[in-house]
Design a protein around this motif. Structure first.
Motif, PDB file in Angstrom:
ATOM      1  N   CYS A 131       0.968  -1.100  -0.111  1.00 33.01           N
ATOM      2  CA  CYS A 131      -0.026   0.155   0.028  1.00 33.01           C
ATOM      3  C   CYS A 131       0.987   1.191  -0.022  1.00 33.01           C
ATOM      4  O   CYS A 131       1.740   1.431   0.747  1.00 33.01           O
ATOM      5  CB  CYS A 131      -0.961   0.057   1.252  1.00 33.01           C
ATOM      6  SG  CYS A 131      -1.747   1.604   1.556  1.00 33.01           S
ATOM      7  N   VAL A 132       0.723   2.013  -1.073  1.00 34.20           N
ATOM      8  CA  VAL A 132       1.282   3.180  -1.079  1.00 34.20           C
ATOM      9  C   VAL A 132       0.299   4.693  -0.842  1.00 34.20           C
ATOM     10  O   VAL A 132      -0.605   4.672  -1.246  1.00 34.20           O
ATOM     11  CB  VAL A 132       1.945   3.843  -2.395  1.00 34.20           C
ATOM     12  CG1 VAL A 132       2.381   5.001  -2.537  1.00 34.20           C
ATOM     13  CG2 VAL A 132       2.990   2.395  -2.771  1.00 34.20           C
ATOM     14  N   ILE A 133       0.960   5.351   0.373  1.00 37.51           N
ATOM     15  CA  ILE A 133       0.080   6.523   0.862  1.00 37.51           C
ATOM     16  C   ILE A 133       0.221   7.666  -0.145  1.00 37.51           C
ATOM     17  O   ILE A 133       1.455   7.993  -0.156  1.00 37.51           O
ATOM     18  CB  ILE A 133       0.259   6.875   2.224  1.00 37.51           C
ATOM     19  CG1 ILE A 133       0.014   5.565   3.134  1.00 37.51           C
ATOM     20  CG2 ILE A 133      -0.529   7.928   2.697  1.00 37.51           C
ATOM     21  CD1 ILE A 133      -1.474   5.221   3.344  1.00 37.51           C
ATOM     22  N   LEU A 134      -0.725   8.168  -0.635  1.00 39.29           N
ATOM     23  CA  LEU A 134      -0.496   9.575  -1.172  1.00 39.29           C
ATOM     24  C   LEU A 134      -0.988  10.801  -0.080  1.00 39.29           C
ATOM     25  O   LEU A 134      -1.893  10.521   0.383  1.00 39.29           O
ATOM     26  CB  LEU A 134      -1.665   9.827  -2.467  1.00 39.29           C
ATOM     27  CG  LEU A 134      -1.033   8.801  -3.475  1.00 39.29           C
ATOM     28  CD1 LEU A 134      -1.933   8.959  -4.761  1.00 39.29           C
ATOM     29  CD2 LEU A 134       0.300   8.825  -4.005  1.00 39.29           C
ATOM     30  N   PHE A 159      -4.125  14.780  -7.718  1.00 39.74           N
ATOM     31  CA  PHE A 159      -4.616  16.053  -7.010  1.00 39.74           C
ATOM     32  C   PHE A 159      -3.211  16.647  -7.023  1.00 39.74           C
ATOM     33  O   PHE A 159      -2.229  16.361  -6.843  1.00 39.74           O
ATOM     34  CB  PHE A 159      -5.198  15.622  -5.497  1.00 39.74           C
ATOM     35  CG  PHE A 159      -4.399  14.909  -4.599  1.00 39.74           C
ATOM     36  CD1 PHE A 159      -4.522  13.327  -4.792  1.00 39.74           C
ATOM     37  CD2 PHE A 159      -3.498  15.385  -3.791  1.00 39.74           C
ATOM     38  CE1 PHE A 159      -3.628  12.613  -3.707  1.00 39.74           C
ATOM     39  CE2 PHE A 159      -2.726  14.839  -2.900  1.00 39.74           C
ATOM     40  CZ  PHE A 159      -2.885  13.455  -2.747  1.00 39.74           C
ATOM     41  N   GLU A 160      -3.544  18.270  -6.760  1.00 41.42           N
ATOM     42  CA  GLU A 160      -2.584  19.222  -6.780  1.00 41.42           C
ATOM     43  C   GLU A 160      -1.875  18.788  -5.281  1.00 41.42           C
ATOM     44  O   GLU A 160      -2.425  18.466  -4.459  1.00 41.42           O
ATOM     45  CB  GLU A 160      -3.206  20.521  -6.555  1.00 41.42           C
ATOM     46  CG  GLU A 160      -2.188  21.475  -7.521  1.00 41.42           C
ATOM     47  CD  GLU A 160      -2.986  22.864  -7.628  1.00 41.42           C
ATOM     48  OE1 GLU A 160      -2.652  23.663  -6.691  1.00 41.42           O
ATOM     49  OE2 GLU A 160      -4.035  22.761  -8.274  1.00 41.42           O
ATOM     50  N   ASN A 161      -0.597  19.224  -5.202  1.00 43.10           N
ATOM     51  CA  ASN A 161       0.375  19.075  -4.057  1.00 43.10           C
ATOM     52  C   ASN A 161       0.354  17.589  -3.542  1.00 43.10           C
ATOM     53  O   ASN A 161       0.648  17.332  -2.380  1.00 43.10           O
ATOM     54  CB  ASN A 161       0.064  19.863  -2.913  1.00 43.10           C
ATOM     55  CG  ASN A 161      -1.295  19.238  -2.115  1.00 43.10           C
ATOM     56  OD1 ASN A 161      -1.935  18.716  -2.472  1.00 43.10           O
ATOM     57  ND2 ASN A 161      -1.264  19.983  -0.693  1.00 43.10           N
ATOM     58  N   ARG A 162       0.248  16.543  -4.363  1.00 36.58           N
ATOM     59  CA  ARG A 162       0.488  14.985  -3.838  1.00 36.58           C
ATOM     60  C   ARG A 162       1.894  14.993  -3.723  1.00 36.58           C
ATOM     61  O   ARG A 162       2.644  15.395  -4.371  1.00 36.58           O
ATOM     62  CB  ARG A 162      -0.394  14.296  -4.882  1.00 36.58           C
ATOM     63  CG  ARG A 162       0.317  13.893  -6.042  1.00 36.58           C
ATOM     64  CD  ARG A 162      -0.796  13.417  -6.969  1.00 36.58           C
ATOM     65  NE  ARG A 162      -0.653  11.672  -7.097  1.00 36.58           N
ATOM     66  CZ  ARG A 162       0.335  11.092  -7.633  1.00 36.58           C
ATOM     67  NH1 ARG A 162       1.578  11.652  -8.027  1.00 36.58           N
ATOM     68  NH2 ARG A 162       0.339   9.907  -7.660  1.00 36.58           N
ATOM     69  N   TYR A 163       2.246  13.987  -2.579  1.00 36.73           N
ATOM     70  CA  TYR A 163       3.429  13.339  -2.413  1.00 36.73           C
ATOM     71  C   TYR A 163       3.269  12.049  -2.061  1.00 36.73           C
ATOM     72  O   TYR A 163       2.453  11.841  -1.249  1.00 36.73           O
ATOM     73  CB  TYR A 163       4.531  14.569  -1.876  1.00 36.73           C
ATOM     74  CG  TYR A 163       4.832  14.124  -0.387  1.00 36.73           C
ATOM     75  CD1 TYR A 163       3.886  14.682   0.768  1.00 36.73           C
ATOM     76  CD2 TYR A 163       5.728  13.321   0.099  1.00 36.73           C
ATOM     77  CE1 TYR A 163       3.907  14.475   1.964  1.00 36.73           C
ATOM     78  CE2 TYR A 163       5.943  13.085   1.493  1.00 36.73           C
ATOM     79  CZ  TYR A 163       4.819  13.688   2.337  1.00 36.73           C
ATOM     80  OH  TYR A 163       5.116  13.350   3.510  1.00 36.73           O
TER      81      TYR A 163
END
Ligand code: AMP
Ligand code: GLY
Length: 422
Positions: free
Chosen positions: A330-333, A403-407
């Motif tokens: 699972c990768v969290i955005l 989404f904008e500003n995702r990391y």
């Protein structure tokens, strides 16, 4: 059956998607849920800590079964309130949830029953704590007694840092009353493993092990977060370690809680460190982990509602709970800036073809469209035959969610992969 799930993050979304697999389920209410969970459940704006509100809602709406997922309502007695109103529930009562709610309680429990954990002392007097910390071997670990959103643990590298942490907790009120008492404990080293286990106080059924990635940035740098990604199973959790944990930690913990008249029913989370002297308990949680749930439940083959009801009805030992032998990642955005300051309210686009694999942690619906509404925004989970394929799959899904500003961290699973090669 009409179900109610208390909570509103990625963990709750995962639980809800899994509960929906049972054909008997006709409706699920999420209290409060979130904008993304609204695709899978009816969200009702009642806070997870509003115990009376939850109980009244459940009674008024003919709820057949409730699942209380987060720590706060469990510690506050949400299960007690629902059960006392005649609504069967998954989760421990408050007298057992204290295993997470008070570190002093859990440390004393482990000492009394010989369950392996870091050596410690607990203090309710600040000066005594300061004196002790001034002499403690370094690094030393300072923990606030109560719930502190996962931030109540300081690993002090110097005596000055240790004293500062104690003063912040006990005098500065940094964690409110959670810091009235502190635990000062020995620093342990070794890989960490999370194990969630179903238990009804008679049987103990560990789920697949997992590995969390708590730091905000790649290579375990940056601040501690609620978790930036997970993989399951955890390569450090070998069959031999699993057998030792069952014998030395899991069963003794269940028996200890029974002996204290605090039978634990629900999901007990063991945060373990595999030290050179064997597995030791770093922490207990009285609930499913987040984001461990997002990799563990997708591997559960037995129907989740069936397992939960068996726990409630004390017949877990009659059930054969099985897990797939595949791998998940699972990768969290997250929103750029998390876990500190970040902006929210940006349009969130989750394409239809990946929606089944995306668990929404922080989103709201504004003017009819889904927008970001939290530090952790979504978790993207892939299941595959091998860990490399699960990692690749999770990043492919993550790259489609916009989404904008995702990391996100780009190295989720890297340590696990390296461990398989050791
Ligand atoms: P906790 O909130 O108790 O899970 O602690 C947060 C993190 O602090 C853990 O995941 C560990 O990485 C670290 N930690 C806690 N206790 C210790 C300890 N005694 N020795 C080393 N690291 C620790
Ligand atoms: N992932 C750690 C926790 O749920 O507390």
């Amino acid at each position: 059956m009409k179900l109610l799930v208390v909570g509103g993050g990625g963990r709750e979304h995962t639980i809800i998607k899994k509960l929906k697999e049972n054909p008997e389920v006709t409706e699920i209410f999420a209290l409060p849920g979130n904008g993304g969970i609204a695709a899978d459940a009816t969200c009702v704006d009642i806070a997870a800590s509003d115990i009376d509100g939850i109980r009244d809602f459940a009674k008024d709406n003919g709820i057949d079964y409730a699942v209380v997922a987060p720590d706060d309502p469990l510690v506050l007695g949400c299960v007690d309130a629902l059960e006392d109103a005649g609504i069967p529930c998954f989760g421990p009562r408050a007298n057992a949830a204290i295993i997470e709610g008070s570190k002093v309680f859990s440390k004393e429990l482990m000492k009394k029953y010989g369950i392996p954990t870091a050596r410690y002392e607990s203090f309710d007097d600040m000066n005594a704590a300061l004196d002790y910390a001034s002499e403690a071997p370094l690094p030393t670990v300072i923990k606030a007694d109560g719930l502190a959103l996962g931030k109540g643990v300081i690993i002090a590298q110097t005596h000055e840092e240790a004293r500062q942490a104690i003063t912040d907790m006990m005098q500065g009120g940094k964690f409110g009353h959670s810091g009235d008492r502190v635990v000062i404990e020995e620093f342990l080293e070794g890989p960490e493993v999370s194990v969630l286990a179903f238990t009804d106080g008679k049987a103990m059924v560990p789920m697949i092990s997992s590995m969390d990635h708590k730091r905000a940035h790649d290579h375990d740098e940056g601040l501690n977060t609620g978790g930036m990604g997970t993989v399951a199973p955890n390569p450090y959790y070998t069959k031999e370690i699993a057998d030792r944990c069952m014998r030395e930690i899991f069963i003794p913990t269940m028996n200890a809680m029974n002996a204290e008249g605090r039978t634990f029913k629900g999901c007990l989370y063991f945060g373990l460190m595999i030290t050179k002297d064997g597995p030791k308990v770093i922490e207990y949680n009285c609930r499913f982990g987040d984001p461990e749930t997002q990799v563990v439940l997708p591997l559960l083959e037995t129907d989740l509602l069936t397992v939960m009801r068996a726990v409630t009805e004390d017949r877990l030992s009659d059930l054969d709970v099985s897990f797939s032998d595949r791998h998940s990642c699972c990768v969290i955005l997250a929103s750029e800036g998390y876990p500190e300051h970040y902006e929210k309210g940006f349009p969130l686009d989750i394409p239809e073809d990946v929606r089944d694999s995306v668990y929404v942690a922080g989103a709201a619906i504004k003017d009819g469209r889904l927008v970001t509404n939290g530090g952790r925004v979504v978790g993207c989970t892939a299941v595959a035959d091998t860990l490399p394929d699960a990692i690749k799959g999770a990043y492919e899904i993550a790259d489609k969610v916009r989404f904008e500003n995702r990391y996100c961290r780009r190295d989720i699973g890297a340590r696990a992969l390296a461990a398989y090669k050791e």
